[in-house]
Design a protein around this motif. Structure first.
Motif, PDB file in Angstrom:
ATOM      1  N   PHE A   1      -2.335   5.236  -3.885  1.00  0.00           N
ATOM      2  CA  PHE A   1      -2.067   4.005  -2.269  1.00  0.00           C
ATOM      3  C   PHE A   1      -2.251   2.858  -2.599  1.00  0.00           C
ATOM      4  CE2 PHE A   1      -2.237   2.907   1.570  1.00  0.00           C
ATOM      5  CZ  PHE A   1      -1.849   3.329   2.461  1.00  0.00           C
ATOM      6  N   SER A   2      -3.331   2.681  -2.968  1.00  0.00           N
ATOM      7  CA  SER A   2      -2.694   0.420  -3.267  1.00  0.00           C
ATOM      8  C   SER A   2      -2.303   0.563  -4.311  1.00  0.00           C
ATOM      9  CB  SER A   2      -4.713   0.429  -3.773  1.00  0.00           C
ATOM     10  OG  SER A   2      -6.012   1.109  -3.210  1.00  0.00           O
TER      11      SER A   2
ATOM     12  N   TYR B   1      -9.238  -1.156   4.807  1.00  0.00           N
ATOM     13  CA  TYR B   1      -8.372  -1.736   3.536  1.00  0.00           C
ATOM     14  C   TYR B   1      -6.984  -1.319   4.458  1.00  0.00           C
ATOM     15  CZ  TYR B   1      -4.662  -0.817  -0.275  1.00  0.00           C
ATOM     16  OH  TYR B   1      -3.410  -1.416  -1.118  1.00  0.00           O
TER      17      TYR B   1
ATOM     18  N   PHE C   1     -12.120   7.778   2.529  1.00  0.00           N
ATOM     19  CA  PHE C   1     -10.908   8.094   3.922  1.00  0.00           C
ATOM     20  C   PHE C   1     -11.387   7.258   4.647  1.00  0.00           C
ATOM     21  CE2 PHE C   1     -10.315   8.866   8.450  1.00  0.00           C
ATOM     22  CZ  PHE C   1      -8.422   9.373   8.024  1.00  0.00           C
TER      23      PHE C   1
ATOM     24  N   GLY D   1      -9.676  -0.911  -3.679  1.00  0.00           N
ATOM     25  CA  GLY D   1      -8.853  -1.029  -3.550  1.00  0.00           C
ATOM     26  C   GLY D   1      -8.139  -2.097  -3.754  1.00  0.00           C
TER      27      GLY D   1
ATOM     28  N   TRP E   1     -15.138   0.629  -1.900  1.00  0.00           N
ATOM     29  CA  TRP E   1     -14.184   1.046  -2.287  1.00  0.00           C
ATOM     30  C   TRP E   1     -12.969   0.085  -1.717  1.00  0.00           C
ATOM     31  CZ3 TRP E   1     -12.666   4.744  -5.584  1.00  0.00           C
ATOM     32  CH2 TRP E   1     -13.896   5.603  -5.847  1.00  0.00           C
TER      33      TRP E   1
ATOM     34  N   LEU F   1      -9.931   3.103   2.898  1.00  0.00           N
ATOM     35  CA  LEU F   1      -8.440   3.358   3.106  1.00  0.00           C
ATOM     36  C   LEU F   1      -8.548   2.977   4.347  1.00  0.00           C
ATOM     37  CD1 LEU F   1      -5.783   4.102   2.334  1.00  0.00           C
ATOM     38  CD2 LEU F   1      -6.215   6.377   3.128  1.00  0.00           C
ATOM     39  N   GLN F   2      -9.041   3.695   5.900  1.00  0.00           N
ATOM     40  CA  GLN F   2      -9.100   2.752   7.102  1.00  0.00           C
ATOM     41  C   GLN F   2      -9.231   1.457   6.783  1.00  0.00           C
ATOM     42  OE1 GLN F   2      -7.540   5.355   9.243  1.00  0.00           O
ATOM     43  NE2 GLN F   2      -7.283   6.887   6.813  1.00  0.00           N
TER      44      GLN F   2
ATOM     45  N   THR G   1       3.709   4.920   0.881  1.00  0.00           N
ATOM     46  CA  THR G   1       2.084   5.268   1.398  1.00  0.00           C
ATOM     47  C   THR G   1       1.797   6.115   2.960  1.00  0.00           C
ATOM     48  OG1 THR G   1       2.800   3.074   2.329  1.00  0.00           O
ATOM     49  CG2 THR G   1       2.311   3.010   0.462  1.00  0.00           C
TER      50      THR G   1
ATOM     51  N   PHE H   1      -6.636   7.636  -3.292  1.00  0.00           N
ATOM     52  CA  PHE H   1      -6.902   6.210  -2.732  1.00  0.00           C
ATOM     53  C   PHE H   1      -6.078   5.523  -3.617  1.00  0.00           C
ATOM     54  CE2 PHE H   1      -9.850   2.278  -3.023  1.00  0.00           C
ATOM     55  CZ  PHE H   1      -9.681   1.861  -1.326  1.00  0.00           C
TER      56      PHE H   1
ATOM     57  N   SER I   1      -1.727   8.458   2.654  1.00  0.00           N
ATOM     58  CA  SER I   1      -1.895   7.726   4.578  1.00  0.00           C
ATOM     59  C   SER I   1      -2.311   9.394   4.975  1.00  0.00           C
ATOM     60  CB  SER I   1      -2.346   7.434   5.063  1.00  0.00           C
ATOM     61  OG  SER I   1      -3.057   6.584   6.599  1.00  0.00           O
TER      62      SER I   1
END
Length: 238
Positions: free
Chosen positions: A95-96, A219, A213, A34, A30, A216-217, A69, A92, A73
């Motif tokens: 956000f990317s 990333y 999640f 991203g 993931w 995401l952190q 963004t 996600f 988040s």
């Protein structure tokens, strides 16, 4: 083939719990997705000169994109247990894309050689600290307060620098501090993958959302580390 959110969510409801190694690998996939979306968006904006036109038309557009963004988040962090898996995936991806637009500005400012060199260094450091965070037996949860206040300092410094030009002379010091903070965050967030896995092991649906999640952190850790390295080592275009 169309995207069916209901079918996507049902795929995580079978009750099967994947092994930790497979779960961790999926989380980093993931992260890679991203980053591909972000750098692809940044490159597309750079090649089409979209960023210049947008920036001229709306001077505060980069700030608006950054705020957007942050809202995404915060939304994922606050509502992760209640949202559907498909919703977490869409957030996600969105956000990317938004972060890709923000990143495209740096492609106008810095030479391409500096961007590539900083990216390679980021990958090296990120990989090393991720491996440490996953393999170490040391409990890194006690670092959370220091990392949180370090992040607040970086945000405050960035905002103040916009209004107090004299702070620019301390930018290199702030970059070194930012590099240290996000290296530590990389190890900390990687270790949290195992914590989420253990906590949600009996809930496949929650485990899938926790994976996104965590991605995401990590990333964000990668991109912030990249940006601080680029600011510290990069050569600006003349």
């Amino acid at each position: 083939m169309s995207f069916d959110p209901n079918e996507f969510d049902r795929s995580y409801a079978s009750g099967y719990v994947e092994p930790l190694g497979q779960y961790t690998a999926k989380t980093f996939l993931w992260v890679m997705l991203g980053l591909l979306i972000t750098f692809g968006t940044a490159l597309a904006c750079r090649m089409s000169d979209f960023t210049i036109y947008a920036f001229v038309s709306v001077p505060y557009l980069p700030l608006l994109a950054l705020v957007a963004t942050m809202i995404l988040s915060f939304t994922m962090a606050r509502r992760i247990e209640r949202m559907r898996v498909s919703t977490a995936v869409l957030i996600f991806i969105l956000f990317s894309v938004l972060f890709g637009f923000t990143l495209s500005i740096y492609l106008f400012v810095y030479e391409i050689e500096s961007v590539i060199w900083s990216f390679l260094l980021t990958g090296l450091y990120f990989g090393a600290l991720s491996a440490y965070g996953f393999l170490t037996r040391r409990d890194m949860s006690n670092l959370r307060p220091f990392l949180f206040f370090g992040l607040l300092f970086l945000i405050a410094f960035g905002l103040l620098s916009m209004f107090i030009p004299g702070l620019v002379m301390f930018d290199r010091v702030a970059c070194l501090f930012g590099i240290a903070v996000f290296l530590a965050y990389t190890a900390y967030d990687t270790q949290k993958i195992k914590a989420f896995y253990q906590y949600y092991a009996s809930y496949p649906d929650m485990l899938a959302k926790a994976s996104i999640f965590s991605a995401l952190q990590l990333y964000l850790d990668f991109l912030n580390l990249f940006l601080y390295l680029l600011r510290f080592l990069g050569n600006r275009r003349r």
